[in-house]
Design a protein around this motif. Structure first.
Motif, PDB file in Angstrom:
ATOM      1  N   TYR B  67      33.950  18.909  -5.841  1.00  0.00           N
ATOM      2  CA  TYR B  67      34.182  18.087  -6.721  1.00  0.00           C
ATOM      3  C   TYR B  67      33.879  16.654  -6.319  1.00  0.00           C
ATOM      4  CZ  TYR B  67      37.306  14.966  -9.829  1.00  0.00           C
ATOM      5  OH  TYR B  67      37.466  13.822 -10.520  1.00  0.00           O
ATOM      6  N   SER B  68      33.821  16.320  -4.879  1.00  0.00           N
ATOM      7  CA  SER B  68      33.805  15.384  -4.174  1.00  0.00           C
ATOM      8  C   SER B  68      32.325  14.839  -4.242  1.00  0.00           C
ATOM      9  CB  SER B  68      34.337  15.229  -2.803  1.00  0.00           C
ATOM     10  OG  SER B  68      33.925  16.107  -2.022  1.00  0.00           O
ATOM     11  N   ILE B  69      31.497  15.978  -4.443  1.00  0.00           N
ATOM     12  CA  ILE B  69      29.852  15.567  -4.217  1.00  0.00           C
ATOM     13  C   ILE B  69      29.458  14.831  -5.517  1.00  0.00           C
ATOM     14  CG2 ILE B  69      27.323  16.471  -4.351  1.00  0.00           C
ATOM     15  CD1 ILE B  69      28.749  18.874  -2.581  1.00  0.00           C
ATOM     16  N   PRO B  70      28.884  13.590  -5.383  1.00  0.00           N
ATOM     17  CA  PRO B  70      28.367  12.864  -6.426  1.00  0.00           C
ATOM     18  C   PRO B  70      27.333  13.444  -7.248  1.00  0.00           C
ATOM     19  CG  PRO B  70      28.599  11.525  -4.579  1.00  0.00           C
ATOM     20  CD  PRO B  70      28.946  12.810  -4.173  1.00  0.00           C
ATOM     21  N   SER B  71      27.462  13.604  -8.526  1.00  0.00           N
ATOM     22  CA  SER B  71      26.934  14.262  -9.411  1.00  0.00           C
ATOM     23  C   SER B  71      25.315  14.093  -9.359  1.00  0.00           C
ATOM     24  CB  SER B  71      27.193  13.979 -11.018  1.00  0.00           C
ATOM     25  OG  SER B  71      27.169  12.590 -11.370  1.00  0.00           O
ATOM     26  N   LEU B  72      24.942  12.696  -9.188  1.00  0.00           N
ATOM     27  CA  LEU B  72      23.594  12.561  -8.994  1.00  0.00           C
ATOM     28  C   LEU B  72      22.866  13.311  -7.548  1.00  0.00           C
ATOM     29  CD1 LEU B  72      20.910  11.004  -9.545  1.00  0.00           C
ATOM     30  CD2 LEU B  72      21.656   8.993  -8.512  1.00  0.00           C
ATOM     31  N   ALA B  73      23.694  13.253  -6.834  1.00  0.00           N
ATOM     32  CA  ALA B  73      23.272  13.979  -5.539  1.00  0.00           C
ATOM     33  C   ALA B  73      23.094  15.359  -5.689  1.00  0.00           C
ATOM     34  CB  ALA B  73      24.237  13.561  -4.198  1.00  0.00           C
TER      35      ALA B  73
END
Ligand code: ADP
Ligand code: MG
Lengths: 230, 222, 365
Positions: B67-73
């Motif tokens: 959940y903490s990983i940014p979507s773009l990344a």
């Protein structure tokens, strides 16, 4: 598996190249920019959301509005807001673009603070007031400490959100770690794209870990086993 | 913004209605498929987490990290496997995001069944499976749907980020509006996204009312 | 150091129109336990909370030692009035010691002094001081309630308000807490207002009992004994229960019963001596007059001494100077001989008493 290996290898090459660690487009500069944006946005989000959440939770008035507001904020598309801020601004887009970044972090802080305070056992409030705490003391010594697990959860969610949104903000002309993705995609430089993405992921994980540490540090052991999922 | 240009040009909206409807449809497809996949995965996973307690902590930690990983990344990291313009490059990461909301909700929902209810069911001769299907899952429905609502709204608002890798439903209105410095397009994109999110949410509330006549409203999860 | 609490025509009407107190006038005497009892919704909690201004009366006055409570700021007033509620209301984020130290800290005591006081109080209320560093969730319900009482006592307030403090714990623990509460009060002599819906608890603890009826009417204020003997109306007699006659016997001292010693024989006495009493049962006692057991006349052998016989267990005894007629009644019912054995404080038999003596005494009171 082969693709994964290639990906790791090319990202590693990009990350380990000395040239990428210096200059205005170097990783330290971009990371620092990213942290600056995030801190700035988070600060303003907290400034708005925390007092509001505390007030609404404490007074019990306006809970419905808070819930609806938070729901609406959640539905807003990040990229759209960032672009809108850039399109509407004349001159340096940095501050205008950071407004939606902060705005999107308001919802988790607001909702969790409100919920945290609201869920405080009425008996506890009663006992606190009955022992002679004035309303401020009830808030500071009883309600906030007991609501802290949820308040921290809200802050963590907001921090993570800010780091992610700040990445997207690069599209609107800001610096930060998102630049590697935007610039890399524009010239089909995939090692750069993936290398940049890896740094963003690492940053997100570090933020996550920071909040785990913060929780250990500030949360009373009497509350550790209480209700939240972190 | 060029001088004299109105903030919103209504005529543009009128002349592009068909185009916008098409984008909205595609946007819904890209955002709802992950929720469906997410449910298909998270229900058995959630059941496993309640049956074998040791499964839950690692699953929960993974969900939190994801959940903490940014979507773009996350989108970018999938490009080498699924391709730049493929729907899967969006759908797989979005599915992973829904899991971070849905799995904890499924587990919380299943755990709501109190020990007395469960014991009563066992005493009445309910087997393990029957108890799961006829007691635990129905009781979990409101909490699960509360999770589905959050996952759906988040998914709808996230899809447009996919436009940065060339595939984002309504997100094309943002990139196009940015390049042409045309606020109308951007505002319409935002408005349509919000409308879709609210509409989907309203549908889910109705579904929940129909499925669980015994509970008035679902728990509003944060 | 103790205080007198006066209710002077107190009425409370909540904004929704509910009348929770209807013109209540009452005195809670200095150093005594006044129990508010009555049906749920009778206004007991509301009445209690007007004392520390958690509720402001719509009309009428509440006075402490003749001065209206409205004269002090709520927070200051409350720091001088102990407050214990049903679920203890402990702070989950504070250790037991810090929970107890709450009011002293609010009053500005330094941390060390407040903690020392906490440990002193833990011992007072029967808690192991080793628990001081624990958190509330690590304690049982009964222990939490003790902490609640200790916390209310921390700043040594002259007045204690207790709202159903023991009703959330199981009956065995409750009886234990009640006993210790009475012991504590016999040392501290606070002015205590105690709310309960349990008439047995009220009778056990109260020096005086105030009965509230739905609608916030105060129907009777009396000592437990008088309340049981002369309920003011149907409501009170219904509330104190059908067996109030038997409960009343708790207040009649056993010393009022006549005792017989004709059936009490030393173990050295012979079977013939036992027969000579002409009674169906005789009680054998040892050299120090402790009861050994009952012998039935019908079952006596032809010769020998009582010492050689198989005797029936003497069963429960009562202490003549301390127990009530209710205990005697219980002992009589359970005794194989139909006679209850009265002993002195040393356990030696003073005499026995039976149905007839009980009946005479009960009719006489
Ligand atoms: N804050 C409040 N607002 C409205 N009505 C109340 C409030 N508190 C208590 N009441 C009502 O006042 C009456 C007396 O309540 P209470 O003093 O709590 O009774 P008791 O303690 O004897 O059960 C009840 O009918 C209750 O519903
Ligand atoms: Mg009450």
């Amino acid at each position: 598996m082969n693709a994964l290996f290639n990906q790791i290898q090319s990202a590693w090459q990009w990350l380990s190249a000395a040239a990428h660690w210096q200059g205005p487009d170097g990783i330290p500069t971009r990371l620092l920019e990213h942290l600056e944006y995030s801190a700035f946005a988070l600060f303003f989000a907290i400034l708005v959301a925390l007092p509001l959440g505390l007030f609404v939770g404490h007074s019990g008035r306006g809970g419905f509005i808070v819930a609806s507001l938070a729901n609406s904020l959640r539905a807003l598309p990040t990229l759209g807001l960032v672009v809108l801020a850039a399109v509407l601004s004349t001159g340096d887009p940095t501050v205008p673009v950071l407004i939606p970044v902060a705005l999107l972090a308001v919802a988790p802080i607001l909702v969790n603070t409100y919920e945290g305070i609201r869920q405080v056992d009425p008996d506890l409030r009663d006992a606190a007031a009955g022992m002679g705490m004035n309303p401020w003391q009830v808030l500071l010594r009883a309600e906030i400490p007991v609501a802290l697990p949820l308040i921290l959860l809200g802050l963590r969610t907001a921090a993570i959100q800010v780091v992610a949104t700040a990445t997207v903000a690069a599209y609107a002309g800001l610096g930060g770690l998102g630049r590697y993705a935007i610039d890399g995609l524009a010239v089909s430089d995939y090692p750069q794209v993936v290398g940049g993405a890896v740094i963003v992921v690492l940053l997100a994980v570090v933020v996550q870990l920071l909040f785990v540490a913060l929780r250990r540090l500030v949360l009373s052991p009497g509350l550790r086993n209480s209700h939240d999922r972190s | 913004m060029s001088g004299g240009e109105p903030l919103i040009r209504w005529d543009w909206i009128g002349s592009h209605a068909g185009y916008l409807a098409g984008l909205a449809g595609r946007h819904l497809y890209l955002s709802l498929i992950p929720v469906v996949f997410g449910l298909i995965v998270s229900v058995p996973l959630g059941i496993a987490c309640t049956r074998w307690r040791w499964v839950y902590p690692p699953v929960l930690t993974s969900a939190n990290v994801l959940y903490s990983i940014p979507s773009l990344a996350l989108f970018l990291l999938f490009i080498p496997y699924t391709g730049l313009f493929s729907d899967l490059t969006l759908i797989i990461p979005l599915t992973l995001y829904t899991l971070s909301v849905l799995v904890p909700n499924v587990v919380d929902g299943l755990r709501q069944v109190s020990a007395p209810v469960s014991q009563a069911a066992t005493a009445m001769g309910f087997g393990r499976l029957r108890q799961l299907l006829q007691v635990e899952l129905p009781i979990a429905v409101p909490v699960v749907i509360a999770g589905v609502r959050i996952a759906t709204v988040s998914s709808i608002s996230l899809v447009s980020v996919g436009q940065l890798i060339g595939n984002g439903g309504l997100g094309v209105l943002f990139t196009d509006g940015q390049q042409r410095i045309f606020p109308t397009e951007v505002i319409v994109g935002i408005a349509l996204t919000v409308v879709l999110a609210f509409a989907a949410d309203a549908v889910l509330v109705t579904v929940q009312r129909l499925l669980t006549p015994w509970a008035r409203t679902g728990r509003a999860a944060a | 150091m103790s205080r007198l609490i006066t209710f002077d025509g107190v009425t409370k009407r909540y904004p929704d129109g509910t009348v929770a107190l209807d013109d209540v006038s009452l005195e809670c005497a200095t150093g005594e336990i006044t129990v508010f009892v009555g049906t749920s919704g009778g206004g007991k909690t509301t009445a209690l909370r007007t004392i520390n201004r958690m509720v402001e009366p719509t009309s009428g006055r509440v006075l402490i030692d003749g001065r209206s409570v409205l004269g002090s700021k709520p927070a200051e007033l409350r720091r001088g009035v102990g407050y214990v509620i049903q679920q203890a209301g402990l702070f989950p984020h504070r250790t037991i010691v810090d929970n107890i130290a709450t009011v002293p800290r609010l009053l500005g005591w330094d941390k060390k002094k407040a903690r020392a006081r906490s440990y002193e109080l833990m011992e007072r209320v029967g808690l192991d001081p080793a628990m001081g560093t624990r958190y509330p969730y690590q304690l049982s319900g009964g222990q939490q309630q003790r902490v609640g009482v200790a916390r209310a006592l921390a700043a040594d307030p002259p007045i204690m308000l207790m709202d159903e403090p023991f009703s959330a714990v199981d009956p065995v623990v409750r009886a234990e807490l009640q006993g210790e509460f009475l012991r504590l009060q016999s040392e501290l002599h606070k002015t205590i207002v105690f709310v309960t819906h349990d008439i047995d608890e009220a009778i056990k603890l109260g020096d005086r009992i105030a009965v509230f009826q739905t609608g916030g009417r105060l129907v009777q204020v009396d000592t437990p004994e008088k309340l049981l003997a002369h309920p003011a109306d149907e409501f009170v007699s219904g509330f104190v229960g059908r067996d109030r006659g038997i409960r009343r016997l708790s207040f009649v001292p056993a010393a009022e019963l006549p005792l017989r010693s004709d059936v009490v024989l030393p173990e050295t006495a012979s079977v013939a001596d036992a027969r000579a009493t002409g009674e169906p049962w005789v009680l054998a006692v040892d050299g120090t007059r402790r009861p050994l057991g009952w012998a039935r006349a019908e079952d006596l052998p032809d010769s020998g001494a009582l010492a050689g016989l198989r005797l029936t267990d003497p069963g429960r005894t009562f202490q003549v100077g301390a127990d009530s007629v209710r205990t005697v009644l219980d002992a009589v019912i359970l005794s194989p001989s139909g006679l209850a054995i009265g002993v002195d404080s040393g356990g030696g038999v003073v005499g026995v008493t039976g149905h007839r003596e009980l009946a005479d005494t009960i009719t006489a009171t």
